[in-house]
Design a protein around this motif. Sequence first.
Motif, PDB file in Angstrom:
ATOM      1  N   LYS A 166      -9.397 -10.522  20.373  1.00  0.00           N
ATOM      2  CA  LYS A 166      -9.563  -9.292  20.715  1.00  0.00           C
ATOM      3  C   LYS A 166      -8.270  -8.311  20.693  1.00  0.00           C
ATOM      4  O   LYS A 166      -8.756  -7.110  20.540  1.00  0.00           O
ATOM      5  CB  LYS A 166     -10.126  -9.019  22.089  1.00  0.00           C
ATOM      6  N   MET A 167      -7.240  -9.052  20.166  1.00  0.00           N
ATOM      7  CA  MET A 167      -5.982  -7.973  19.911  1.00  0.00           C
ATOM      8  C   MET A 167      -5.757  -8.025  18.505  1.00  0.00           C
ATOM      9  O   MET A 167      -4.498  -7.301  18.050  1.00  0.00           O
ATOM     10  CB  MET A 167      -5.005  -8.719  20.879  1.00  0.00           C
ATOM     11  N   LEU A 168      -6.396  -8.381  17.544  1.00  0.00           N
ATOM     12  CA  LEU A 168      -6.364  -8.530  16.230  1.00  0.00           C
ATOM     13  C   LEU A 168      -6.163  -7.079  15.469  1.00  0.00           C
ATOM     14  O   LEU A 168      -5.673  -7.129  14.355  1.00  0.00           O
ATOM     15  CB  LEU A 168      -7.231  -9.375  15.515  1.00  0.00           C
ATOM     16  N   TRP A 169      -6.523  -6.052  16.111  1.00  0.00           N
ATOM     17  CA  TRP A 169      -6.332  -4.794  15.704  1.00  0.00           C
ATOM     18  C   TRP A 169      -4.891  -4.396  15.784  1.00  0.00           C
ATOM     19  O   TRP A 169      -4.474  -3.541  14.805  1.00  0.00           O
ATOM     20  CB  TRP A 169      -6.955  -3.531  16.690  1.00  0.00           C
ATOM     21  N   ILE A 170      -4.047  -5.086  16.611  1.00  0.00           N
ATOM     22  CA  ILE A 170      -2.562  -4.888  16.392  1.00  0.00           C
ATOM     23  C   ILE A 170      -1.720  -5.306  14.743  1.00  0.00           C
ATOM     24  O   ILE A 170      -1.349  -4.335  14.345  1.00  0.00           O
ATOM     25  CB  ILE A 170      -1.846  -5.379  17.700  1.00  0.00           C
ATOM     26  N   PRO A 171      -2.284  -6.628  14.356  1.00  0.00           N
ATOM     27  CA  PRO A 171      -1.522  -6.708  13.262  1.00  0.00           C
ATOM     28  C   PRO A 171      -2.219  -6.005  12.293  1.00  0.00           C
ATOM     29  O   PRO A 171      -1.492  -5.779  11.381  1.00  0.00           O
ATOM     30  CB  PRO A 171      -1.983  -8.291  13.126  1.00  0.00           C
ATOM     31  N   ALA A 172      -3.511  -5.793  12.154  1.00  0.00           N
ATOM     32  CA  ALA A 172      -4.201  -4.789  11.258  1.00  0.00           C
ATOM     33  C   ALA A 172      -3.436  -3.457  11.101  1.00  0.00           C
ATOM     34  O   ALA A 172      -3.296  -2.920  10.174  1.00  0.00           O
ATOM     35  CB  ALA A 172      -5.616  -4.814  11.622  1.00  0.00           C
ATOM     36  N   ALA A 173      -3.173  -2.826  12.495  1.00  0.00           N
ATOM     37  CA  ALA A 173      -2.491  -1.784  12.333  1.00  0.00           C
ATOM     38  C   ALA A 173      -1.152  -1.877  11.741  1.00  0.00           C
ATOM     39  O   ALA A 173      -0.461  -0.864  11.165  1.00  0.00           O
ATOM     40  CB  ALA A 173      -2.263  -1.090  13.875  1.00  0.00           C
ATOM     41  N   LEU A 174      -0.433  -3.032  11.742  1.00  0.00           N
ATOM     42  CA  LEU A 174       0.885  -3.069  11.649  1.00  0.00           C
ATOM     43  C   LEU A 174       0.752  -3.205  10.079  1.00  0.00           C
ATOM     44  O   LEU A 174       1.645  -2.603   9.305  1.00  0.00           O
ATOM     45  CB  LEU A 174       1.633  -4.370  12.021  1.00  0.00           C
ATOM     46  N   LEU A 175      -0.024  -3.769   9.525  1.00  0.00           N
ATOM     47  CA  LEU A 175      -0.217  -3.763   7.857  1.00  0.00           C
ATOM     48  C   LEU A 175      -0.743  -2.334   7.286  1.00  0.00           C
ATOM     49  O   LEU A 175      -0.286  -2.228   6.339  1.00  0.00           O
ATOM     50  CB  LEU A 175      -1.281  -4.892   7.428  1.00  0.00           C
ATOM     51  N   ALA A 176      -1.387  -1.662   8.097  1.00  0.00           N
ATOM     52  CA  ALA A 176      -1.598  -0.305   7.712  1.00  0.00           C
ATOM     53  C   ALA A 176      -0.408   0.422   7.563  1.00  0.00           C
ATOM     54  O   ALA A 176      -0.245   1.153   6.897  1.00  0.00           O
ATOM     55  CB  ALA A 176      -2.729   0.269   8.448  1.00  0.00           C
ATOM     56  N   ALA A 177       0.472   0.278   8.706  1.00  0.00           N
ATOM     57  CA  ALA A 177       1.740   0.899   8.683  1.00  0.00           C
ATOM     58  C   ALA A 177       2.623   0.589   7.430  1.00  0.00           C
ATOM     59  O   ALA A 177       3.480   1.399   6.819  1.00  0.00           O
ATOM     60  CB  ALA A 177       2.596   0.602  10.225  1.00  0.00           C
ATOM     61  N   THR A 178       2.546  -0.862   7.281  1.00  0.00           N
ATOM     62  CA  THR A 178       3.258  -1.206   6.036  1.00  0.00           C
ATOM     63  C   THR A 178       2.777  -0.611   4.816  1.00  0.00           C
ATOM     64  O   THR A 178       3.940  -0.282   4.015  1.00  0.00           O
ATOM     65  CB  THR A 178       3.206  -2.901   5.810  1.00  0.00           C
ATOM     66  N   ALA A 179       1.662  -0.458   4.550  1.00  0.00           N
ATOM     67  CA  ALA A 179       1.052   0.272   3.521  1.00  0.00           C
ATOM     68  C   ALA A 179       1.583   1.703   3.497  1.00  0.00           C
ATOM     69  O   ALA A 179       1.709   2.090   2.510  1.00  0.00           O
ATOM     70  CB  ALA A 179      -0.479   0.221   3.543  1.00  0.00           C
ATOM     71  N   ALA A 180       1.644   2.410   4.498  1.00  0.00           N
ATOM     72  CA  ALA A 180       1.972   3.842   4.811  1.00  0.00           C
ATOM     73  C   ALA A 180       3.375   3.991   4.342  1.00  0.00           C
ATOM     74  O   ALA A 180       3.878   4.967   3.557  1.00  0.00           O
ATOM     75  CB  ALA A 180       1.684   4.115   5.954  1.00  0.00           C
ATOM     76  N   GLY A 181       4.379   2.875   4.832  1.00  0.00           N
ATOM     77  CA  GLY A 181       5.749   3.024   4.358  1.00  0.00           C
ATOM     78  C   GLY A 181       5.941   2.540   2.959  1.00  0.00           C
ATOM     79  O   GLY A 181       6.961   3.574   2.396  1.00  0.00           O
ATOM     80  N   LEU A 182       5.247   1.679   2.310  1.00  0.00           N
ATOM     81  CA  LEU A 182       5.502   1.426   1.017  1.00  0.00           C
ATOM     82  C   LEU A 182       5.005   2.642   0.070  1.00  0.00           C
ATOM     83  O   LEU A 182       5.532   2.708  -0.910  1.00  0.00           O
ATOM     84  CB  LEU A 182       4.749   0.070   0.459  1.00  0.00           C
ATOM     85  N   GLY A 183       3.713   3.076   0.422  1.00  0.00           N
ATOM     86  CA  GLY A 183       3.233   4.425  -0.151  1.00  0.00           C
ATOM     87  C   GLY A 183       4.126   5.394   0.037  1.00  0.00           C
ATOM     88  O   GLY A 183       4.249   6.238  -1.160  1.00  0.00           O
ATOM     89  N   THR A 184       4.944   5.634   0.891  1.00  0.00           N
ATOM     90  CA  THR A 184       5.694   6.764   1.182  1.00  0.00           C
ATOM     91  C   THR A 184       7.048   6.416   0.015  1.00  0.00           C
ATOM     92  O   THR A 184       7.495   7.345  -0.619  1.00  0.00           O
ATOM     93  CB  THR A 184       6.506   6.964   2.465  1.00  0.00           C
ATOM     94  N   ALA A 185       7.406   5.286   0.106  1.00  0.00           N
ATOM     95  CA  ALA A 185       8.477   4.927  -0.993  1.00  0.00           C
ATOM     96  C   ALA A 185       8.043   5.167  -2.387  1.00  0.00           C
ATOM     97  O   ALA A 185       8.813   5.535  -3.264  1.00  0.00           O
ATOM     98  CB  ALA A 185       8.846   3.188  -0.734  1.00  0.00           C
ATOM     99  N   HIS A 186       6.792   4.729  -2.768  1.00  0.00           N
ATOM    100  CA  HIS A 186       6.239   4.865  -3.960  1.00  0.00           C
ATOM    101  C   HIS A 186       6.163   6.489  -4.281  1.00  0.00           C
ATOM    102  O   HIS A 186       6.423   6.652  -5.334  1.00  0.00           O
ATOM    103  CB  HIS A 186       4.787   4.165  -4.186  1.00  0.00           C
ATOM    104  N   ARG A 187       5.570   7.236  -3.414  1.00  0.00           N
ATOM    105  CA  ARG A 187       5.404   8.585  -3.595  1.00  0.00           C
ATOM    106  C   ARG A 187       6.905   9.116  -4.052  1.00  0.00           C
ATOM    107  O   ARG A 187       6.980  10.150  -4.804  1.00  0.00           O
ATOM    108  CB  ARG A 187       4.896   9.330  -2.643  1.00  0.00           C
ATOM    109  N   ALA A 188       7.927   8.752  -3.049  1.00  0.00           N
ATOM    110  CA  ALA A 188       9.139   9.330  -3.273  1.00  0.00           C
ATOM    111  C   ALA A 188       9.657   8.881  -4.599  1.00  0.00           C
ATOM    112  O   ALA A 188      10.399   9.693  -5.441  1.00  0.00           O
ATOM    113  CB  ALA A 188      10.234   8.931  -2.430  1.00  0.00           C
ATOM    114  N   LEU A 189       9.457   7.945  -4.955  1.00  0.00           N
ATOM    115  CA  LEU A 189      10.057   7.408  -6.477  1.00  0.00           C
ATOM    116  C   LEU A 189       9.333   8.157  -7.366  1.00  0.00           C
ATOM    117  O   LEU A 189      10.139   8.812  -8.277  1.00  0.00           O
ATOM    118  CB  LEU A 189       9.845   5.758  -6.635  1.00  0.00           C
ATOM    119  N   ARG A 190       7.995   8.349  -7.482  1.00  0.00           N
ATOM    120  CA  ARG A 190       7.291   9.057  -8.488  1.00  0.00           C
ATOM    121  C   ARG A 190       7.526  10.590  -8.514  1.00  0.00           C
ATOM    122  O   ARG A 190       7.540  11.348  -9.484  1.00  0.00           O
ATOM    123  CB  ARG A 190       5.878   8.994  -8.468  1.00  0.00           C
ATOM    124  N   SER A 191       8.233  11.054  -7.276  1.00  0.00           N
ATOM    125  CA  SER A 191       8.369  12.485  -7.123  1.00  0.00           C
ATOM    126  C   SER A 191       9.661  13.033  -7.627  1.00  0.00           C
ATOM    127  O   SER A 191      10.116  14.039  -7.823  1.00  0.00           O
ATOM    128  CB  SER A 191       8.343  12.951  -5.451  1.00  0.00           C
TER     129      SER A 191
END
Length: 213
Positions: free
Chosen positions: A61-86
């Motif tokens: 019932k708490m597996l939404w927590i690791p799912a949210a953490l992976l989404a946060a990981t993607a958001a962080g990496l996406g921020t790094a990628h966008r900063a690099l391309r910018s």
Amino acid sequence: MGEFFMMLALTAGALGSSAAADASAPTLAHVGRAVAPGWCAGTAAQVLWCGAFRPSVCGPKMLWIPAALLAATAAGLGTAHRALRSLPGGRALPPLTDALVRWPIVLHFGWITSASLVNWNNWLARRGTAVSIKAFAACASAVLALGAAAFVYATTGDALFAFVVCWALSAVASDGAKDARGKVGAGTLSRVRSVVATCAAVAFAGLLAEIGE
């Protein structure tokens, strides 16, 4: 592990270097300063995911927590990628910098984005959700992955993310939900597989069009 040490080196170089005179040619210092915040945030979220994605920590019932953490990981990496391309010159990096920085970040970004969607579906499956809702979520996840690939390409011009998404979708379509056979109707599995395969084909067609330009 290689990405970890690479980013430590970039961050150390960024902190220990003064601004370069020619901003049109990004140095490792420029690159390190740009990607370090997002990459560090994404890595911290993934470290927390490693601890949370354990039955003794987060039950079904708490597996939404690791799912949210992976989404946060993607958001962080996406921020790094966008900063690099910018960065000035960020879309035409020297080959070595491109191979050592952009490739690891965008490959990780694409794979974690796909894994995040898988984790959300896993949470739904473990909650005893109705089959119709799980099937809809699976199809929606494939469409979201395709949409993410299109968005990243449209905003950063980087087709490598789309390649990773295409790879992930193709793997899911090829697997055909083997674990669900006998538990879910063949018709439902076939429909979900068709949607996933179609999304993979669209992503692949987009990549071919990009290569042909």
